[in-house]
Write a protein that holds these residues in place. Structure first.
Motif, PDB file in Angstrom:
ATOM      1  N   TYR A  32       0.850  -1.194   0.000  1.00  0.00           N
ATOM      2  CA  TYR A  32       0.000   0.000   0.000  1.00  0.00           C
ATOM      3  C   TYR A  32       0.880   1.236   0.000  1.00  0.00           C
ATOM      4  N   ARG A  33       0.397   2.261  -0.664  1.00  0.00           N
ATOM      5  CA  ARG A  33       1.127   3.502  -0.824  1.00  0.00           C
ATOM      6  C   ARG A  33       0.200   4.674  -0.486  1.00  0.00           C
ATOM      7  N   SER A  34       0.792   5.742   0.023  1.00  0.00           N
ATOM      8  CA  SER A  34       0.005   6.924   0.353  1.00  0.00           C
ATOM      9  C   SER A  34       0.218   8.015  -0.687  1.00  0.00           C
ATOM     10  N   LEU A  35      -0.779   8.845  -0.849  1.00  0.00           N
ATOM     11  CA  LEU A  35      -0.707   9.994  -1.749  1.00  0.00           C
ATOM     12  C   LEU A  35      -1.238  11.233  -1.033  1.00  0.00           C
ATOM     13  N   GLU A  36      -0.487  12.326  -1.112  1.00  0.00           N
ATOM     14  CA  GLU A  36      -0.937  13.601  -0.583  1.00  0.00           C
ATOM     15  C   GLU A  36      -1.461  14.437  -1.744  1.00  0.00           C
ATOM     16  N   ARG A  37      -2.446  15.232  -1.474  1.00  0.00           N
ATOM     17  CA  ARG A  37      -3.019  16.092  -2.510  1.00  0.00           C
ATOM     18  C   ARG A  37      -1.972  17.108  -2.974  1.00  0.00           C
ATOM     19  N   ASP A  38      -1.925  17.346  -4.267  1.00  0.00           N
ATOM     20  CA  ASP A  38      -0.955  18.263  -4.863  1.00  0.00           C
ATOM     21  C   ASP A  38      -1.716  19.256  -5.735  1.00  0.00           C
ATOM     22  N   GLU A  39      -1.671  20.538  -5.359  1.00  0.00           N
ATOM     23  CA  GLU A  39      -2.488  21.544  -6.025  1.00  0.00           C
ATOM     24  C   GLU A  39      -2.120  21.717  -7.502  1.00  0.00           C
ATOM     25  N   MET A  40      -0.823  21.750  -7.806  1.00  0.00           N
ATOM     26  CA  MET A  40      -0.408  21.968  -9.194  1.00  0.00           C
ATOM     27  C   MET A  40      -0.802  20.796 -10.089  1.00  0.00           C
ATOM     28  N   GLU A  41      -0.549  19.580  -9.610  1.00  0.00           N
ATOM     29  CA  GLU A  41      -0.901  18.408 -10.412  1.00  0.00           C
ATOM     30  C   GLU A  41      -2.410  18.287 -10.582  1.00  0.00           C
ATOM     31  N   GLU A  42      -3.135  18.621  -9.530  1.00  0.00           N
ATOM     32  CA  GLU A  42      -4.593  18.534  -9.598  1.00  0.00           C
ATOM     33  C   GLU A  42      -5.159  19.529 -10.609  1.00  0.00           C
ATOM     34  N   GLN A  43      -4.630  20.741 -10.626  1.00  0.00           N
ATOM     35  CA  GLN A  43      -5.139  21.735 -11.564  1.00  0.00           C
ATOM     36  C   GLN A  43      -4.838  21.348 -12.999  1.00  0.00           C
ATOM     37  N   GLU A  44      -3.658  20.755 -13.231  1.00  0.00           N
ATOM     38  CA  GLU A  44      -3.323  20.271 -14.576  1.00  0.00           C
ATOM     39  C   GLU A  44      -4.308  19.192 -15.008  1.00  0.00           C
ATOM     40  N   LEU A  45      -4.633  18.303 -14.074  1.00  0.00           N
ATOM     41  CA  LEU A  45      -5.596  17.229 -14.344  1.00  0.00           C
ATOM     42  C   LEU A  45      -6.959  17.808 -14.695  1.00  0.00           C
ATOM     43  N   ILE A  46      -7.421  18.749 -13.898  1.00  0.00           N
ATOM     44  CA  ILE A  46      -8.728  19.363 -14.135  1.00  0.00           C
ATOM     45  C   ILE A  46      -8.754  20.064 -15.488  1.00  0.00           C
ATOM     46  N   ASP A  47      -7.685  20.781 -15.820  1.00  0.00           N
ATOM     47  CA  ASP A  47      -7.625  21.484 -17.105  1.00  0.00           C
ATOM     48  C   ASP A  47      -7.743  20.510 -18.276  1.00  0.00           C
ATOM     49  N   GLN A  48      -7.020  19.385 -18.176  1.00  0.00           N
ATOM     50  CA  GLN A  48      -7.058  18.391 -19.259  1.00  0.00           C
ATOM     51  C   GLN A  48      -8.440  17.754 -19.376  1.00  0.00           C
ATOM     52  N   GLU A  49      -9.042  17.444 -18.250  1.00  0.00           N
ATOM     53  CA  GLU A  49     -10.385  16.851 -18.260  1.00  0.00           C
ATOM     54  C   GLU A  49     -11.408  17.841 -18.805  1.00  0.00           C
ATOM     55  N   GLU A  50     -11.296  19.087 -18.386  1.00  0.00           N
ATOM     56  CA  GLU A  50     -12.230  20.115 -18.837  1.00  0.00           C
ATOM     57  C   GLU A  50     -12.133  20.309 -20.345  1.00  0.00           C
ATOM     58  N   TYR A  51     -10.917  20.340 -20.861  1.00  0.00           N
ATOM     59  CA  TYR A  51     -10.725  20.502 -22.299  1.00  0.00           C
ATOM     60  C   TYR A  51     -11.338  19.318 -23.058  1.00  0.00           C
ATOM     61  N   PHE A  52     -11.069  18.102 -22.572  1.00  0.00           N
ATOM     62  CA  PHE A  52     -11.627  16.910 -23.220  1.00  0.00           C
ATOM     63  C   PHE A  52     -13.144  16.983 -23.238  1.00  0.00           C
ATOM     64  N   TRP A  53     -13.739  17.319 -22.127  1.00  0.00           N
ATOM     65  CA  TRP A  53     -15.198  17.311 -22.032  1.00  0.00           C
ATOM     66  C   TRP A  53     -15.827  18.425 -22.872  1.00  0.00           C
ATOM     67  N   ASN A  54     -15.304  19.629 -22.736  1.00  0.00           N
ATOM     68  CA  ASN A  54     -15.918  20.779 -23.404  1.00  0.00           C
ATOM     69  C   ASN A  54     -15.631  20.819 -24.906  1.00  0.00           C
ATOM     70  N   GLU A  55     -14.385  20.505 -25.292  1.00  0.00           N
ATOM     71  CA  GLU A  55     -13.988  20.655 -26.688  1.00  0.00           C
ATOM     72  C   GLU A  55     -14.277  19.423 -27.548  1.00  0.00           C
ATOM     73  N   TYR A  56     -14.334  18.263 -26.927  1.00  0.00           N
ATOM     74  CA  TYR A  56     -14.574  17.040 -27.686  1.00  0.00           C
ATOM     75  C   TYR A  56     -15.972  16.476 -27.439  1.00  0.00           C
ATOM     76  N   VAL A  57     -16.268  16.131 -26.200  1.00  0.00           N
ATOM     77  CA  VAL A  57     -17.550  15.467 -25.909  1.00  0.00           C
ATOM     78  C   VAL A  57     -18.730  16.398 -26.170  1.00  0.00           C
TER      79      VAL A  57
END
Length: 345
Positions: free
Chosen positions: A180-205
């Protein structure tokens, strides 16, 4: 968006009474944690275009079923066991919440969380439960976590507004074959993830625009085959434009390089067979031998490989004499070979 922002995830639906098809319909309303790796081009199972087709309801022309359905089913059935082992090893309380959640500010972000953790201070974390075969355990070596799982859990932390998560994996049949491994929340990585998901959803789907393929070539080629269908030799020759010929030149160069390597491999195979002749002659019907030359000891094996198969002639006879049996057990598959022949313009 600051991670310090206080928000609560919204509940989409209670998933406990849903059938699998109903649950899949809800998943198509947004992006789930296991979808993220496909968007980012690192999924071992699907490309971004496969995900796009699923979200807009496009069915493949060739339905081959899920090739990894057994692994998925095993993983699903063992989630409770993985959670139990994690709780036993850590002393932490784990509990399920059988609901689908969504992000209040990014409603296309959905989350089905395996388990939640209650820490001694009363705070809540996420537990993602995984299984894998013994050979895949090396992906967890040196405190590592497969990157597609990291993206999945970061997505969950964003939706649920949770700061800490664990990913646990059982790779054997006892509690010692468990990591088992632990993960701490990371603001920069999370925002990059959200941006990529948002682009996929809004621009493609949302706009019904096909995204370009990404990911491993094998996945892409398999996806093209599924959605384009079987080959049809009656289709007239087409003229391709808009692509660079240097890719074809590179393909031809690699083909020649591969041909040279294959020739060398045949030469090596032939030499190895010639070297084995006197040893095979001495072995006769035997399968094992040992030889010592004073400084080294060599163990030699010459084991048989037994293969039972039905020849082409027998298959034809079976097809004629017992067509019902032939139809029941025969299967049709198709493979296609990409070749280039260079000609003068």
């Amino acid at each position: 968006m600051s991670l310090a922002l206080n928000y609560e995830p919204e509940v989409v639906v209670n998933i406990e009474p849903l059938t699998r098809e109903e649950w899949l319909d809800y998943r198509r309303l947004g992006i789930g944690g296991s979808d993220v790796a496909a968007i980012m081009g690192i999924s071992p199972f699907a490309t971004i275009k496969d995900l796009y087709y699923d979200k807009i309801g496009v069915k493949p022309m060739i339905d081959e079923g899920e090739s990894n359905w057994v692994a998925k089913e095993v993983g699903h059935r063992l989630e409770d066991l993985v959670a139990m082992i994690f709780s036993k090893k850590t002393g932490l309380e784990v509990f399920p919440v059988r609901k689908m959640f969504r992000h209040p500010f990014y409603p296309f972000m959905l989350a089905d969380v395996d388990y939640f953790i209650r820490f001694p201070d009363g705070s809540i974390g996420i537990l993602e439960c995984k299984t894998c075969n013994y050979n895949a355990k090396d992906k967890w070596a040196d405190d590592g976590i497969p990157e597609n799982y990291v993206l999945q859990v970061r997505h969950y932390m964003a939706v649920m507004n949770i700061k800490k998560a664990y990913i646990a994996c059982l790779y054997g049949n006892n509690e010692n074959e468990f990591v088992y491994r632990s993960l701490e929340r990371d603001e920069m990585e999370e925002q990059e993830l959200i941006d990529q998901e948002e682009y996929f959803w809004n621009e493609y789907v949302e706009k019904k625009v096909e995204p370009p393929y990404n990911g491993k070539a094998d996945l892409v080629l398999a996806s093209i085959r599924r959605y384009k269908g079987f080959a049809d030799k009656t289709i007239p020759e087409i003229t391709i434009s808009g692509l660079e010929s240097r890719s074809l030149e590179r393909f031809l160069m690699l083909a020649e390089e591969k041909s040279q390597l294959e020739r060398r491999k045949k030469e090596i195979d032939a030499e190895q067979k010639a070297l084995s002749v006197p040893f095979v002659e001495l072995l006769g019907q035997g399968c094992k031998a040992v030889m010592e030359d004073g400084s080294s000891r060599y163990k030699i094996t010459y084991n048989p490989t037994i293969r039972t198969q039905i020849g082409k002639e027998q298959m034809e006879k079976l097809k004629i004499q017992h067509p019902d049996i032939y139809e029941e057990y025969a299967s049709t598959s198709e493979s296609r070979t990409f070749r280039i022949k260079k000609e003068a313009a």
